[in-house]
Design a protein around this motif. Structure first.
Motif, PDB file in Angstrom:
ATOM      1  N   PRO A 192     -10.543   9.288  15.185  1.00 37.93           N
ATOM      2  CA  PRO A 192     -11.908   9.712  14.850  1.00 37.93           C
ATOM      3  C   PRO A 192     -12.882   8.565  15.113  1.00 37.93           C
ATOM      4  O   PRO A 192     -12.525   7.388  14.952  1.00 37.93           O
ATOM      5  N   ALA A 193     -14.102   8.915  15.478  1.00 44.74           N
ATOM      6  CA  ALA A 193     -15.097   7.888  15.807  1.00 44.74           C
ATOM      7  C   ALA A 193     -15.323   6.935  14.638  1.00 44.74           C
ATOM      8  O   ALA A 193     -15.566   5.740  14.843  1.00 44.74           O
ATOM      9  N   GLY A 194     -15.233   7.437  13.415  1.00 45.98           N
ATOM     10  CA  GLY A 194     -15.446   6.595  12.247  1.00 45.98           C
ATOM     11  C   GLY A 194     -14.272   5.709  11.904  1.00 45.98           C
ATOM     12  O   GLY A 194     -14.363   4.865  11.007  1.00 45.98           O
ATOM     13  N   SER A 195     -13.169   5.887  12.596  1.00 46.11           N
ATOM     14  CA  SER A 195     -11.960   5.083  12.336  1.00 46.11           C
ATOM     15  C   SER A 195     -11.529   4.320  13.579  1.00 46.11           C
ATOM     16  O   SER A 195     -10.336   4.178  13.868  1.00 46.11           O
ATOM     17  N   GLY A 196     -12.499   3.856  14.332  1.00 51.06           N
ATOM     18  CA  GLY A 196     -12.204   3.067  15.521  1.00 51.06           C
ATOM     19  C   GLY A 196     -12.095   3.873  16.794  1.00 51.06           C
ATOM     20  O   GLY A 196     -11.756   3.340  17.849  1.00 51.06           O
ATOM     21  N   GLY A 197     -12.400   5.170  16.724  1.00 49.79           N
ATOM     22  CA  GLY A 197     -12.330   6.015  17.909  1.00 49.79           C
ATOM     23  C   GLY A 197     -13.521   5.834  18.827  1.00 49.79           C
ATOM     24  O   GLY A 197     -14.520   5.212  18.468  1.00 49.79           O
ATOM     25  N   LEU A 198     -13.419   6.386  20.016  1.00 47.48           N
ATOM     26  CA  LEU A 198     -14.447   6.269  21.046  1.00 47.48           C
ATOM     27  C   LEU A 198     -15.354   7.488  21.032  1.00 47.48           C
ATOM     28  O   LEU A 198     -14.881   8.624  21.018  1.00 47.48           O
ATOM     29  N   GLU A 199     -16.648   7.265  21.038  1.00 46.79           N
ATOM     30  CA  GLU A 199     -17.585   8.382  21.189  1.00 46.79           C
ATOM     31  C   GLU A 199     -17.306   9.086  22.517  1.00 46.79           C
ATOM     32  O   GLU A 199     -17.264   8.454  23.563  1.00 46.79           O
ATOM     33  N   GLY A 200     -17.084  10.396  22.453  1.00 47.06           N
ATOM     34  CA  GLY A 200     -16.833  11.149  23.676  1.00 47.06           C
ATOM     35  C   GLY A 200     -15.375  11.299  24.050  1.00 47.06           C
ATOM     36  O   GLY A 200     -15.053  12.000  25.007  1.00 47.06           O
ATOM     37  N   ARG A 201     -14.461  10.644  23.288  1.00 48.11           N
ATOM     38  CA  ARG A 201     -13.033  10.774  23.619  1.00 48.11           C
ATOM     39  C   ARG A 201     -12.571  12.214  23.494  1.00 48.11           C
ATOM     40  O   ARG A 201     -11.692  12.670  24.239  1.00 48.11           O
ATOM     41  N   ASP A 202     -13.183  12.980  22.568  1.00 51.45           N
ATOM     42  CA  ASP A 202     -12.775  14.370  22.357  1.00 51.45           C
ATOM     43  C   ASP A 202     -12.982  15.228  23.598  1.00 51.45           C
ATOM     44  O   ASP A 202     -12.233  16.158  23.863  1.00 51.45           O
ATOM     45  N   ARG A 203     -14.001  14.906  24.384  1.00 53.05           N
ATOM     46  CA  ARG A 203     -14.324  15.718  25.564  1.00 53.05           C
ATOM     47  C   ARG A 203     -13.891  15.086  26.883  1.00 53.05           C
ATOM     48  O   ARG A 203     -14.110  15.662  27.956  1.00 53.05           O
ATOM     49  N   ALA A 204     -13.293  13.899  26.827  1.00 52.97           N
ATOM     50  CA  ALA A 204     -13.021  13.146  28.048  1.00 52.97           C
ATOM     51  C   ALA A 204     -12.115  13.890  29.028  1.00 52.97           C
ATOM     52  O   ALA A 204     -12.374  13.906  30.236  1.00 52.97           O
ATOM     53  N   THR A 205     -11.049  14.521  28.532  1.00 45.63           N
ATOM     54  CA  THR A 205     -10.126  15.216  29.438  1.00 45.63           C
ATOM     55  C   THR A 205     -10.808  16.417  30.082  1.00 45.63           C
ATOM     56  O   THR A 205     -10.742  16.600  31.309  1.00 45.63           O
ATOM     57  N   GLY A 206     -11.453  17.249  29.264  1.00 44.31           N
ATOM     58  CA  GLY A 206     -12.141  18.410  29.806  1.00 44.31           C
ATOM     59  C   GLY A 206     -13.279  18.036  30.734  1.00 44.31           C
ATOM     60  O   GLY A 206     -13.526  18.698  31.752  1.00 44.31           O
ATOM     61  N   TYR A 207     -13.972  16.959  30.397  1.00 42.51           N
ATOM     62  CA  TYR A 207     -15.051  16.463  31.259  1.00 42.51           C
ATOM     63  C   TYR A 207     -14.490  16.022  32.602  1.00 42.51           C
ATOM     64  O   TYR A 207     -15.078  16.280  33.657  1.00 42.51           O
ATOM     65  N   GLY A 208     -13.322  15.385  32.575  1.00 41.26           N
ATOM     66  CA  GLY A 208     -12.679  14.970  33.813  1.00 41.26           C
ATOM     67  C   GLY A 208     -12.274  16.150  34.678  1.00 41.26           C
ATOM     68  O   GLY A 208     -12.393  16.105  35.907  1.00 41.26           O
ATOM     69  N   VAL A 209     -11.795  17.223  34.040  1.00 45.49           N
ATOM     70  CA  VAL A 209     -11.456  18.444  34.783  1.00 45.49           C
ATOM     71  C   VAL A 209     -12.700  18.975  35.493  1.00 45.49           C
ATOM     72  O   VAL A 209     -12.682  19.301  36.686  1.00 45.49           O
TER      73      VAL A 209
END
Length: 432
Positions: A192-209
């Motif tokens: 999660p972004a609040g626990s050291g995660g990256l903003e946008g990581r949730d959509r990165a794979t789909g965005y790459g597709v």
């Protein structure tokens, strides 16, 4: 053979097929580049295969024993990297195939990683959130030093998410000496972004597709506005790919998930369907703006672009001839088997291979790993711009290699990925 035994045999067939697929794909590319025989031997097998059996107390007080896997294929270019999935099909053969694909994917993307994969053989829908937390934490403890921020870095995959990664990170850090705990935050990515995660990581794979589809369309002078597409799997990858394509003017006309299939040739509004699925326990079945579609007819739906974003071995010799799309964008890992691919290529259908098409996820993971390692915080617009640049570089390399050598895009991608690893072995030599 009994009927029950026959059914079990059929259910296991796709898993065996995944390993067969990855090895045939590897050997095709190895032959193409005349890969050094010694390096072919090394890359044909995994470095390490970890199987752990661990007990977990359920909500009712009973103890259930689970089996987990982590396969580490190759680390010539850096730490092992790859997802953990929670699914009934997870076994050692599936983990081997997926780990091998990760090696090619990270190499193709130019990342300082090798390939690993794993998970637990279970159906997460049968367990409460509290049970899944205990299962995840116990699995992490069982893996112990087989994972680590500079050794093997897991990430989300099928049926795992940012919450799963947060549990893993917390458990792993809790087992470290106090002075080392915060320095191990990057043991996993996709947090999660609040626990050291990256903003946008949730959509990165789909965005790459979406990006690889867009880059292909630009090469072919094709306007995506008005183009029809279908998506198999409406989880994180399928949803975000559809979201970005819809913003480009393309029209979602059919979707399939684990519960069923729907179709509307006039278009399905992505956000409306997504909100419906959230309210319907993750299922798209019964969506009022579309009609029910038989699962066996899904791939035969009239469309321009097909995005398999669910599990492996979905496009086979049994349905490849029915596909109407001119482009297959592989959002899932290994969704097209070798026999199915031969049929598609013979029909002139282009396939953007998984190790390129869905690599936005591992690129995003690399960004998160760097962010944690360096104590930085990246903004969403910065992340998306970096993803765009990195994916475009990878796409152009594969496309140009494919055109220059008259190869399909998968073989071209494999050649590039394997040659990078071969160079590392040749330059460093084999110990001792």
């Amino acid at each position: 053979m009994t009927i029950t035994a026959e059914i079990k045999k059929v259910k296991k067939q796709p898993v065996r097929g995944m390993m067969d697929n990855v090895m045939q794909q590897f050997n095709n590319a190895a032959d193409q580049i005349d890969l050094h025989p010694s390096i072919r031997k090394i890359l044909s097998i995994t470095n390490n295969e970890i199987i752990v059996n661990f007990p977990v107390k359920m909500d009712n007080g009973e103890v259930e024993v689970f089996r987990g896997y982590r396969v580490q294929h190759n680390s010539a270019l850096g730490p092992y990297k790859g997802g953990l999935r929670y699914h009934p099909t997870v076994d050692i053969d599936a983990a081997r195939a997926l780990a091998m694909w990760m090696t090619w994917k990270t190499s193709l993307a130019g990342l300082p990683y090798g390939g690993g994969k794993g998970g637990i053989q279970l159906d997460p829908s049968k367990y409460s959130k509290d049970e899944l937390e205990r299962i995840t934490r116990r699995f992490t403890f069982a893996l112990a030093d087989n994972i680590g921020p500079e050794h093997d870095i897991p990430a989300p995959d099928v049926n795992t998410n940012s919450q799963t990664m947060a549990w893993i990170a917390d458990t792993y850090m809790s087992t470290r000496p106090p002075a080392e705990r915060t320095a191990n935050q990057h043991v996993v990515t996709g947090k999660p972004a609040g626990s050291g995660g990256l903003e946008g990581r949730d959509r990165a794979t789909g965005y790459g597709v979406y990006l690889t589809i867009k880059f292909w369309a630009e090469k072919k002078n094709i306007n995506l506005d008005g183009k029809k597409f279908i998506v198999q799997g409406f989880g994180n990858v399928g949803y975000w790919a559809a979201h970005f394509l819809e913003n480009e003017g393309a029209k979602l006309v059919a979707v399939q998930d684990a519960y069923g299939s729907i179709e509307n040739q006039n278009g399905i509004t992505v956000e409306t369907l997504f909100n419906y699925s959230l309210e319907n326990k993750g299922s798209i079945v019964g969506f009022p703006e579309a009609k029910a579609l038989s699962n066996k007819d899904f791939f035969a739906t009239a469309c321009d672009i097909c995005i398999p974003a669910a599990l492996g071995n979905q496009i086979t010799k049994n349905n490849a001839s029915q596909i109407k799309a001119t482009l297959i964008a592989e959002g899932a890992n290994g969704p097209t088997n070798v026999e199915g691919e031969m049929i598609l290529l013979d029909r002139g259908i282009t396939i953007i291979p998984d190790i390129l098409c869905n690599s936005g996820g591992v690129v995003g993971s690399y960004f998160e790993w760097l962010q944690n390692r360096n104590g930085e915080l990246w903004q969403l617009d910065e992340v998306m711009a970096k993803l765009n640049k990195k994916l475009k570089e990878s796409f152009n390399k594969v496309y140009e290699y494919s055109e220059k050598n008259a190869l399909d895009m998968r073989t071209a991608a494999y050649c590039i990925a394997i040659q990078r690893i071969e160079r590392a072995y040749i330059e460093r030599g084999i110990f001792p």
